[in-house]
Motif scaffolding. Structure first.
Motif, mmCIF file in Angstrom:
data_model
loop_
_atom_site.group_PDB
_atom_site.id
_atom_site.type_symbol
_atom_site.label_atom_id
_atom_site.label_comp_id
_atom_site.label_asym_id
_atom_site.label_seq_id
_atom_site.Cartn_x
_atom_site.Cartn_y
_atom_site.Cartn_z
ATOM 1 N N LEU A 343 -0.047 -4.092 2.529
ATOM 2 C CA LEU A 343 -0.529 -4.788 1.340
ATOM 3 C C LEU A 343 -0.178 -4.062 0.052
ATOM 4 O O LEU A 343 -0.082 -4.680 -1.013
ATOM 5 C CB LEU A 343 -2.042 -5.002 1.427
ATOM 6 N N SER A 344 0.050 -2.763 0.137
ATOM 7 C CA SER A 344 0.391 -2.003 -1.067
ATOM 8 C C SER A 344 1.759 -2.376 -1.622
ATOM 9 O O SER A 344 2.076 -2.039 -2.769
ATOM 10 C CB SER A 344 0.358 -0.498 -0.775
ATOM 11 N N SER A 345 2.552 -3.101 -0.839
ATOM 12 C CA SER A 345 3.887 -3.486 -1.309
ATOM 13 C C SER A 345 4.017 -4.976 -1.587
ATOM 14 O O SER A 345 5.101 -5.465 -1.901
ATOM 15 C CB SER A 345 4.950 -3.078 -0.263
ATOM 16 N N PHE A 346 2.916 -5.721 -1.496
ATOM 17 C CA PHE A 346 2.975 -7.163 -1.727
ATOM 18 C C PHE A 346 3.127 -7.443 -3.224
ATOM 19 O O PHE A 346 2.338 -6.969 -4.035
ATOM 20 C CB PHE A 346 1.711 -7.835 -1.189
ATOM 21 N N GLN A 347 4.112 -8.235 -3.574
ATOM 22 C CA GLN A 347 4.413 -8.473 -4.986
ATOM 23 C C GLN A 347 3.940 -9.827 -5.501
ATOM 24 O O GLN A 347 4.223 -10.203 -6.640
ATOM 25 C CB GLN A 347 5.923 -8.331 -5.229
ATOM 26 N N GLY A 348 3.224 -10.577 -4.677
ATOM 27 C CA GLY A 348 2.642 -11.824 -5.152
ATOM 28 C C GLY A 348 3.530 -13.026 -4.951
ATOM 29 O O GLY A 348 4.697 -12.925 -4.564
#
Length: 516
Positions: A343-348
């Protein structure tokens, strides 16, 4: 009804194939090597993606489109791909489509016609399909039939569906569970609004706008919140609650946000999440820190500290959406360390606080917010960003450019819209985007502006998009965050305004005058 959707090779024809929900379904079927056609009235990057998958598209919605299916060559499926979908093959007769793609020469093979609620019953293409005797399904019928082939994870709620379903899809994808994904927005990780996976799960955004939510049965159902948002279909909140309750009863496990009083009292989810530790929810976030690029929080599971999460999305509403994804991730067996890392790399998703550009010190943000609650959440996120970057841009302003969506919603929720812009420094309102509705409510963008002005000292009305563009070209200063809040076509002005500020210097914020 659901059992009659045929995945054995019979063609599918979508009326209005370029819509965000329709195109996702068409893409999945095409990737399954099923014959897919559709009609639309304009070319877009979405229809181009479908064409690249072998979908034949007619550029007018007319009855002659269906005569295409009276010829044998029309019904051949796209060339077979090695990545076609085993999940459909093992649960239905799709494998037959790989062996026999057409009926005997000289016979018709009428398509299954897929429509959305947006298609008028007097549409000539729709009427021709009825006259020919084509099987006709609502978009939701097809989605329900697809979900039935998998362990479905259906994400419902008045707000947050797209971000939450995208977060869950991204989580399962990066955890090597390779889900099939069908969402109402575009995500860079799968280059669009749909992904055909080889795994057991299907993650889908579940729409309540027209009542079709009741058709869906899922392995896991998620409910983010419940409010009245579609007064064109519902008269009362109680009617909306009834639809969600029926959906919840059809899901094996229900995950719900009990920060929403209606969810807490009317649904009683099996698994709960909340941003308030006092609720006693199964999943809670506390020690919350906001920064310009996102949010940091500690996550608890049934009173046990799981650890810290860094989410590159702004706002408490997105942290709540992430808690829903964490709850689902734990239900499917993922450890928290894996969840937090992914989740720390999810960009939306696109159009969810999507930063379209940064020119001359001005940040341009495109957001789908069109309900008062969504507007408040988006402006709160923008205010966090403005506050965290005060050192670089002292006195940074938040400029809200708002295009109301639908006369029915605008009239019904006018009082709520009037008070939704408190965290904006300036508000520009344009005319209402009808979305095909007739103005039976005698409501206008000017009236919306007047209502907002009773609570806000800097609200102006600019009737047309051209006037909005001119106002923005005259009134922005270095440091401004400009939010385009619309479910309509307001965001079409963004490239022109950004281009202007790429070429013209602007007054530093400290010397700026107020918007005219």
């Amino acid at each position: 009804m659901l059992n009659s959707v045929d995945f054995s090779g019979r063609p599918f024809h979508f009326i209005g194939v370029g819509g965000i929900g329709m195109s996702a379904l068409a893409y999945i079927l095409a990737r399954c090597n099923l014959p897919v056609t559709g009609s639309d009235v304009r070319l877009s990057h979405i229809t181009k993606r479908l064409q690249d998958e072998g979908v034949h598209i007619f550029w007018q919605q007319q009855e002659s489109n269906l005569s295409f299916f009276q010829t044998p060559q029309a019904i051949a499926a796209p060339a077979s791909r090695p990545s076609s979908a085993p999940p459909l093959e093992r649960n239905s007769a799709v494998s037959a489509a790989h062996e026999s793609r057409r009926r005997p020469a000289g016979t018709s093979f009428l398509p299954q016609v897929i429509c959305s609620t947006a298609i008028d019953k007097n549409n000539s293409e729709y009427r021709a399909a009825i006259e020919l005797g084509c099987p006709i399904f609502h978009r939701s019928d097809l989605l329900a039939a697809l979900i039935a082939q998998y362990k479905g994870i259906a994400v419902a709620g008045t707000h947050g569906k797209t971000t939450t379903s995208s977060l869950i899809g991204y989580l399962l994808l990066k955890a090597n569970l390779d889900p099939t994904i069908i969402v109402g927005g575009e995500v860079a990780a799968w280059e669009g609004n749909a992904h055909l996976g080889q795994g057991d799960y299907l993650v889908a955004e579940a729409d309540e706008s027209d009542g079709s939510l009741v058709k869906l049965s899922a392995h896991i159902g998620v409910i983010t919140n419940i409010e009245l948002d579609h007064p064109d279909h519902y008269s009362t909140l109680e009617q909306v609650v009834s639809i969600f309750d029926t959906f919840a009863q059809s899901c094996q496990t229900v995950v719900g946000c009990i920060d929403c009083q209606t969810v807490r009292q009317s649904i009683q989810p099996d698994v709960t999440y909340s941003l308030d530790p006092e609720t006693g929810a199964d999943y809670v976030a506390d020690e919350i820190t906001h920064y310009a690029g996102g949010t940091v929080a500690t996550v608890w599971e049934k009173g046990r500290r799981l650890g810290q999460i860094t989410l590159p999305l702004l706002g408490r509403h997105n942290l709540s959406n992430a808690l829903a994804a964490i709850a689902v991730g734990r239900l499917v067996g993922l450890d928290f360390a894996t969840i937090a890392e992914i989740l720390s790399s999810f960009q939306g998703a696109r159009r969810r606080f999507e930063q379209r550009g940064f020119h001359n010190g001005i940040l341009f943000v495109d957001d789908y917010a069109h309900h008062p609650s969504e507007i408040r959440a988006t402006l709160a996120a923008a205010r966090i960003k403005a506050s965290e970057e005060q050192d670089e841009f002292p006195g940074r302003r938040v400029i809200a450019v708002f295009q109301p969506h639908r006369y029915s919603r605008t009239a019904t929720l006018l009082a709520e819209f009037a008070e939704a812009f408190s965290q904006a420094d300036q508000v520009i309102v344009t005319d209402i985007y009808s979305a095909g509705e007739k103005n039976a409510y005698d409501i206008s963008g000017y009236q919306v502006t007047e209502a907002i002005a009773k609570h806000h000292t800097h609200a102006i009305y600019r009737a047309s998009l051209a006037e909005v563009t001119q106002a923005l070209k005259q009134g922005l200063q270095t440091g401004d965050i400009v939010l385009f809040l619309t479910a309509g076509n307001l965001n079409q002005v963004i490239p022109d305004v950004m281009s202007y500020y790429q070429q013209h210097n602007v007054t530093p914020l400290a010397e700026a005058a107020q918007l005219a």
